[in-house]
Scaffold this motif. Structure first.
Motif, short mmCIF file in Angstrom:
data_model
loop_
_atom_site.label_atom_id
_atom_site.label_comp_id
_atom_site.label_asym_id
_atom_site.label_seq_id
_atom_site.Cartn_x
_atom_site.Cartn_y
_atom_site.Cartn_z
N ASN A 183 -18.42 25.00 -37.68
CA ASN A 183 -17.60 23.88 -37.18
C ASN A 183 -16.35 23.75 -38.02
O ASN A 183 -16.29 24.24 -39.15
N TYR A 206 -13.61 22.63 -48.00
CA TYR A 206 -12.35 22.26 -47.37
C TYR A 206 -11.22 23.19 -47.79
O TYR A 206 -11.25 23.80 -48.86
N SER A 232 -26.73 24.04 -44.14
CA SER A 232 -25.30 23.96 -43.87
C SER A 232 -24.60 23.29 -45.04
O SER A 232 -25.09 22.30 -45.58
N ASN A 278 -11.80 17.70 -32.31
CA ASN A 278 -12.88 17.55 -33.29
C ASN A 278 -14.16 17.05 -32.62
O ASN A 278 -15.25 17.57 -32.86
N TYR A 310 -20.45 22.24 -46.61
CA TYR A 310 -19.10 21.93 -46.17
C TYR A 310 -18.13 22.24 -47.29
O TYR A 310 -18.37 21.90 -48.45
N GLN A 320 -17.68 23.67 -41.76
CA GLN A 320 -19.13 23.69 -41.91
C GLN A 320 -19.59 25.14 -41.85
O GLN A 320 -19.19 25.90 -40.98
N MET A 338 -13.51 11.80 -45.97
CA MET A 338 -14.71 12.49 -45.49
C MET A 338 -15.85 11.53 -45.15
O MET A 338 -16.79 11.90 -44.45
N ILE A 348 -18.87 13.67 -42.57
CA ILE A 348 -19.86 14.68 -42.95
C ILE A 348 -20.81 14.08 -43.98
O ILE A 348 -20.48 13.08 -44.62
N GLN A 373 -17.85 13.35 -52.79
CA GLN A 373 -17.21 12.71 -51.64
C GLN A 373 -16.31 11.55 -52.09
O GLN A 373 -15.38 11.18 -51.39
N ILE A 406 -12.09 20.56 -42.95
CA ILE A 406 -13.45 20.73 -43.44
C ILE A 406 -14.13 21.79 -42.59
O ILE A 406 -14.14 21.70 -41.35
N ILE A 450 -20.93 19.32 -50.53
CA ILE A 450 -19.49 19.43 -50.31
C ILE A 450 -18.89 20.26 -51.45
O ILE A 450 -19.16 20.00 -52.61
#
Length: 279
Positions: free
Chosen positions: A96, A135, A131, A151, A133, A113, A199, A203, A193, A111, A208
Protein backbone atom coordinates in the motif's frame (compact mmCIF):
# COMPACT_ATOMS: atom_id res chain seq x y z
CA UNK A 1 16.04 -62.96 30.47
CA UNK A 2 12.58 -61.52 30.93
CA UNK A 3 13.97 -58.39 32.56
CA UNK A 4 16.49 -57.99 29.70
CA UNK A 5 13.69 -58.37 27.14
CA UNK A 6 11.63 -55.63 28.84
CA UNK A 7 14.67 -53.34 28.90
CA UNK A 8 15.28 -53.80 25.17
CA UNK A 9 11.61 -53.18 24.43
CA UNK A 10 11.67 -49.97 26.49
CA UNK A 11 14.78 -48.71 24.69
CA UNK A 12 13.16 -49.46 21.31
CA UNK A 13 10.04 -47.52 22.28
CA UNK A 14 12.11 -44.52 23.38
CA UNK A 15 14.04 -44.53 20.08
CA UNK A 16 10.81 -44.75 18.06
CA UNK A 17 9.30 -41.90 20.09
CA UNK A 18 12.20 -39.53 19.45
CA UNK A 19 12.51 -40.46 15.77
CA UNK A 20 8.82 -39.98 15.05
CA UNK A 21 8.73 -36.85 17.20
CA UNK A 22 11.68 -35.41 15.30
CA UNK A 23 10.02 -36.19 11.98
CA UNK A 24 6.81 -34.56 13.15
CA UNK A 25 8.72 -31.44 14.23
CA UNK A 26 10.53 -31.28 10.89
CA UNK A 27 7.24 -31.74 9.03
CA UNK A 28 5.61 -29.00 11.11
CA UNK A 29 8.53 -26.61 10.46
CA UNK A 30 8.35 -27.36 6.74
CA UNK A 31 4.58 -26.87 6.79
CA UNK A 32 4.96 -23.51 8.57
CA UNK A 33 7.65 -22.38 6.10
CA UNK A 34 5.52 -23.48 3.16
CA UNK A 35 2.49 -21.67 4.57
CA UNK A 36 4.47 -18.44 5.03
CA UNK A 37 5.78 -18.68 1.47
CA UNK A 38 2.32 -19.44 0.11
CA UNK A 39 0.84 -16.44 1.93
CA UNK A 40 3.61 -14.19 0.62
CA UNK A 41 3.16 -15.35 -2.97
CA UNK A 42 -0.56 -14.66 -2.69
CA UNK A 43 0.12 -11.18 -1.27
CA UNK A 44 2.72 -10.56 -3.98
CA UNK A 45 0.31 -11.46 -6.79
CA UNK A 46 -2.49 -9.29 -5.38
CA UNK A 47 -0.11 -6.37 -4.84
CA UNK A 48 1.30 -6.57 -8.37
CA UNK A 49 -2.22 -6.40 -9.82
CA UNK A 50 -2.93 -3.33 -7.70
CA UNK A 51 0.45 -1.92 -8.71
CA UNK A 52 -0.49 -2.03 -12.39
CA UNK A 53 -3.47 0.20 -11.61
CA UNK A 54 -1.27 2.59 -9.69
CA UNK A 55 1.38 2.74 -12.42
CA UNK A 56 -1.30 3.45 -15.03
CA UNK A 57 -2.28 6.53 -13.02
CA UNK A 58 1.24 7.72 -12.16
CA UNK A 59 2.57 7.51 -15.72
CA UNK A 60 0.11 10.22 -16.78
CA UNK A 61 1.07 12.66 -14.04
CA UNK A 62 3.59 15.48 -14.25
CA UNK A 63 6.75 14.51 -12.36
CA UNK A 64 8.98 16.97 -10.55
CA UNK A 65 12.05 16.33 -8.42
CA UNK A 66 13.58 18.21 -5.55
CA UNK A 67 17.28 18.61 -4.86
CA UNK A 68 18.48 17.55 -1.45
CA UNK A 69 21.93 16.48 -0.26
CA UNK A 70 22.34 12.79 -0.95
CA UNK A 71 23.18 10.62 2.05
CA UNK A 72 26.90 9.86 2.13
CA UNK A 73 26.73 6.57 4.04
CA UNK A 74 28.88 8.02 6.83
CA UNK A 75 29.91 5.26 9.22
CA UNK A 76 29.05 2.48 6.79
CA UNK A 77 32.06 0.87 5.15
CA UNK A 78 30.72 -2.70 4.83
CA UNK A 79 27.67 -4.90 5.30
CA UNK A 80 28.47 -5.69 8.94
CA UNK A 81 28.65 -2.01 9.88
CA UNK A 82 25.41 -1.33 8.05
CA UNK A 83 23.66 -4.02 10.09
CA UNK A 84 25.16 -2.73 13.34
CA UNK A 85 23.85 0.79 12.72
CA UNK A 86 20.30 -0.25 11.78
CA UNK A 87 17.30 -1.84 13.51
CA UNK A 88 16.17 -4.10 10.67
CA UNK A 89 17.23 -5.41 7.26
CA UNK A 90 14.28 -7.07 5.56
CA UNK A 91 12.90 -8.20 2.20
CA UNK A 92 9.26 -7.95 1.20
CA UNK A 93 6.68 -6.43 -1.13
CA UNK A 94 5.02 -2.99 -1.08
CA UNK A 95 1.30 -3.54 -0.48
CA UNK A 96 0.00 0.00 0.00
CA UNK A 97 1.00 3.60 -0.68
CA UNK A 98 -0.43 6.55 1.28
CA UNK A 99 0.63 10.15 0.66
CA UNK A 100 0.16 12.55 3.57
CA UNK A 101 0.31 16.32 3.11
CA UNK A 102 2.75 18.48 5.06
CA UNK A 103 1.99 22.00 6.15
CA UNK A 104 4.04 25.22 5.94
CA UNK A 105 4.85 24.69 2.25
CA UNK A 106 6.81 21.54 3.06
CA UNK A 107 6.81 18.61 0.60
CA UNK A 108 4.42 15.71 1.18
CA UNK A 109 5.67 12.37 2.39
CA UNK A 110 4.50 8.89 1.49
CA UNK A 111 3.98 5.98 3.86
CA UNK A 112 4.62 2.59 2.29
CA UNK A 113 3.17 -0.56 3.78
CA UNK A 114 5.44 -3.55 3.24
CA UNK A 115 4.63 -7.21 3.86
CA UNK A 116 7.83 -8.83 5.16
CA UNK A 117 8.84 -12.13 3.59
CA UNK A 118 12.35 -12.47 4.96
CA UNK A 119 14.71 -10.97 7.50
CA UNK A 120 18.37 -10.81 6.52
CA UNK A 121 19.54 -10.30 10.10
CA UNK A 122 18.61 -11.89 13.41
CA UNK A 123 17.48 -8.64 15.04
CA UNK A 124 14.47 -8.32 12.69
CA UNK A 125 13.36 -11.99 12.48
CA UNK A 126 10.22 -11.10 14.47
CA UNK A 127 8.96 -9.00 11.53
CA UNK A 128 8.64 -11.95 9.10
CA UNK A 129 5.02 -12.45 8.04
CA UNK A 130 4.00 -9.03 9.37
CA UNK A 131 3.37 -5.65 7.79
CA UNK A 132 5.59 -2.70 8.58
CA UNK A 133 5.43 0.94 7.51
CA UNK A 134 8.25 3.20 6.37
CA UNK A 135 8.17 6.63 4.81
CA UNK A 136 9.87 8.57 2.02
CA UNK A 137 9.74 12.29 1.42
CA UNK A 138 7.72 12.99 -1.72
CA UNK A 139 4.60 11.56 -3.28
CA UNK A 140 1.45 13.13 -4.64
CA UNK A 141 0.88 16.84 -4.35
CA UNK A 142 -1.90 19.09 -5.55
CA UNK A 143 -5.64 18.88 -4.92
CA UNK A 144 -6.00 17.08 -1.61
CA UNK A 145 -9.49 15.77 -2.34
CA UNK A 146 -8.18 13.74 -5.29
CA UNK A 147 -5.18 12.45 -3.31
CA UNK A 148 -7.44 11.45 -0.40
CA UNK A 149 -9.72 9.57 -2.79
CA UNK A 150 -6.80 7.61 -4.27
CA UNK A 151 -5.60 6.76 -0.75
CA UNK A 152 -9.07 5.63 0.30
CA UNK A 153 -9.76 3.50 -2.77
CA UNK A 154 -6.19 2.13 -2.84
CA UNK A 155 -5.69 3.22 -6.45
CA UNK A 156 -8.66 1.25 -7.76
CA UNK A 157 -10.14 4.27 -9.54
CA UNK A 158 -8.79 6.20 -12.53
CA UNK A 159 -8.31 9.94 -12.96
CA UNK A 160 -9.93 12.12 -15.61
CA UNK A 161 -7.81 14.44 -17.73
CA UNK A 162 -8.89 17.36 -15.56
CA UNK A 163 -7.98 15.55 -12.34
CA UNK A 164 -4.55 14.63 -13.72
CA UNK A 165 -3.81 18.32 -14.25
CA UNK A 166 -4.61 18.97 -10.59
CA UNK A 167 -2.19 16.39 -9.18
CA UNK A 168 1.53 15.77 -9.75
CA UNK A 169 4.19 13.33 -8.53
CA UNK A 170 6.97 14.79 -6.40
CA UNK A 171 10.16 12.78 -5.74
CA UNK A 172 13.70 13.28 -4.53
CA UNK A 173 16.23 13.40 -7.33
CA UNK A 174 17.62 9.93 -7.91
CA UNK A 175 15.28 8.24 -5.42
CA UNK A 176 12.02 6.82 -6.83
CA UNK A 177 9.22 5.84 -4.47
CA UNK A 178 8.57 2.11 -5.09
CA UNK A 179 5.09 1.46 -6.44
CA UNK A 180 2.72 -1.15 -5.02
CA UNK A 181 3.80 -4.67 -5.95
CA UNK A 182 7.51 -3.81 -6.01
CA UNK A 183 9.72 -6.25 -4.15
CA UNK A 184 12.20 -4.41 -1.97
CA UNK A 185 15.03 -4.84 0.49
CA UNK A 186 15.06 -2.21 3.24
CA UNK A 187 17.70 -1.10 5.71
CA UNK A 188 15.67 0.54 8.47
CA UNK A 189 15.67 2.38 11.77
CA UNK A 190 12.61 2.44 14.01
CA UNK A 191 10.88 5.80 14.58
CA UNK A 192 8.13 6.96 16.90
CA UNK A 193 4.69 8.04 15.73
CA UNK A 194 5.09 11.00 18.10
CA UNK A 195 7.59 12.46 15.64
CA UNK A 196 5.01 12.31 12.86
CA UNK A 197 1.60 13.39 14.18
CA UNK A 198 0.21 13.25 10.63
CA UNK A 199 0.41 9.45 10.84
CA UNK A 200 -1.92 9.23 13.84
CA UNK A 201 -5.13 7.46 12.93
CA UNK A 202 -3.76 6.55 9.49
CA UNK A 203 -1.50 3.63 10.37
CA UNK A 204 -0.81 1.60 13.55
CA UNK A 205 1.63 3.16 16.00
CA UNK A 206 3.93 0.14 16.00
CA UNK A 207 6.34 -1.00 13.27
CA UNK A 208 7.07 2.46 11.82
CA UNK A 209 10.51 2.91 10.27
CA UNK A 210 12.59 5.18 8.09
CA UNK A 211 15.43 4.47 5.68
CA UNK A 212 18.77 4.78 7.43
CA UNK A 213 20.64 6.35 4.50
CA UNK A 214 17.75 7.15 2.15
CA UNK A 215 18.88 6.19 -1.38
CA UNK A 216 21.52 3.84 0.06
CA UNK A 217 19.05 1.85 2.14
CA UNK A 218 16.50 0.86 -0.51
CA UNK A 219 17.00 -1.95 -3.00
CA UNK A 220 14.50 -2.79 -5.76
CA UNK A 221 14.19 -6.17 -7.47
CA UNK A 222 15.13 -5.97 -11.14
CA UNK A 223 12.49 -7.74 -13.25
CA UNK A 224 14.99 -8.85 -15.89
CA UNK A 225 17.80 -10.20 -13.71
CA UNK A 226 15.80 -11.13 -10.62
CA UNK A 227 18.54 -9.44 -8.55
CA UNK A 228 18.18 -6.53 -6.16
CA UNK A 229 19.85 -3.23 -6.95
CA UNK A 230 19.99 0.10 -5.15
CA UNK A 231 17.05 2.32 -6.00
CA UNK A 232 19.39 5.07 -7.22
CA UNK A 233 21.50 2.83 -9.48
CA UNK A 234 19.90 4.07 -12.72
CA UNK A 235 20.49 7.67 -11.67
CA UNK A 236 24.15 6.99 -10.86
CA UNK A 237 24.59 5.54 -14.35
CA UNK A 238 23.29 8.84 -15.75
CA UNK A 239 25.93 10.70 -13.75
CA UNK A 240 28.59 8.99 -15.86
CA UNK A 241 27.36 11.18 -18.74
CA UNK A 242 29.32 14.45 -18.80
CA UNK A 243 26.49 16.38 -20.46
CA UNK A 244 24.08 15.24 -17.75
CA UNK A 245 26.50 16.36 -15.02
CA UNK A 246 26.88 19.78 -16.65
CA UNK A 247 23.11 20.18 -16.90
CA UNK A 248 22.76 19.41 -13.20
CA UNK A 249 25.50 21.85 -12.29
CA UNK A 250 23.98 24.57 -14.48
CA UNK A 251 20.64 24.13 -12.68
CA UNK A 252 22.36 24.73 -9.35
CA UNK A 253 22.30 21.14 -8.09
CA UNK A 254 25.11 19.98 -5.88
CA UNK A 255 27.32 16.88 -6.07
CA UNK A 256 25.67 13.52 -5.55
CA UNK A 257 27.86 11.85 -2.91
CA UNK A 258 26.95 8.15 -3.43
CA UNK A 259 28.35 8.47 -6.95
CA UNK A 260 31.86 8.83 -5.53
CA UNK A 261 34.13 5.91 -6.42
CA UNK A 262 34.79 4.78 -2.85
CA UNK A 263 31.11 4.88 -1.88
CA UNK A 264 30.12 3.08 -5.08
CA UNK A 265 32.53 0.25 -4.31
CA UNK A 266 31.13 -0.13 -0.78
CA UNK A 267 27.55 -0.14 -2.04
CA UNK A 268 28.31 -2.68 -4.73
CA UNK A 269 29.80 -5.09 -2.19
CA UNK A 270 26.83 -4.63 0.16
CA UNK A 271 24.42 -5.24 -2.71
CA UNK A 272 26.26 -8.45 -3.67
CA UNK A 273 25.98 -9.74 -0.10
CA UNK A 274 22.28 -8.95 0.02
CA UNK A 275 21.66 -10.92 -3.17
CA UNK A 276 23.71 -13.83 -1.83
CA UNK A 277 21.63 -13.94 1.37
CA UNK A 278 18.35 -13.89 -0.53
CA UNK A 279 19.23 -16.66 -2.99
Amino acid sequence: MLRKYHLLALISMIIIFFVTGGCASAQQAHKTSTTNMSNYQKTLKQSQLKGKQQQAILKNLTVSTYDSPASDGLGRSNYQQMVKLSDAVVQGVVTNWITLPSGNNQPPFTILQVNINRSLVKKSHNLVGKSIYYYQVGGLQGKQKIIAQLNKNKWSNTLSAQQRRQVSLFEKEGLPIPTIGTQVVLDLNKVSQKDFPQMKGVIPAKNIYNLVWEEQSLWLKDKQTGKYQLANSDFIKKLANTDFQQQRKASGRGPYEPAQAEQLQINQKITQQINQKIQ
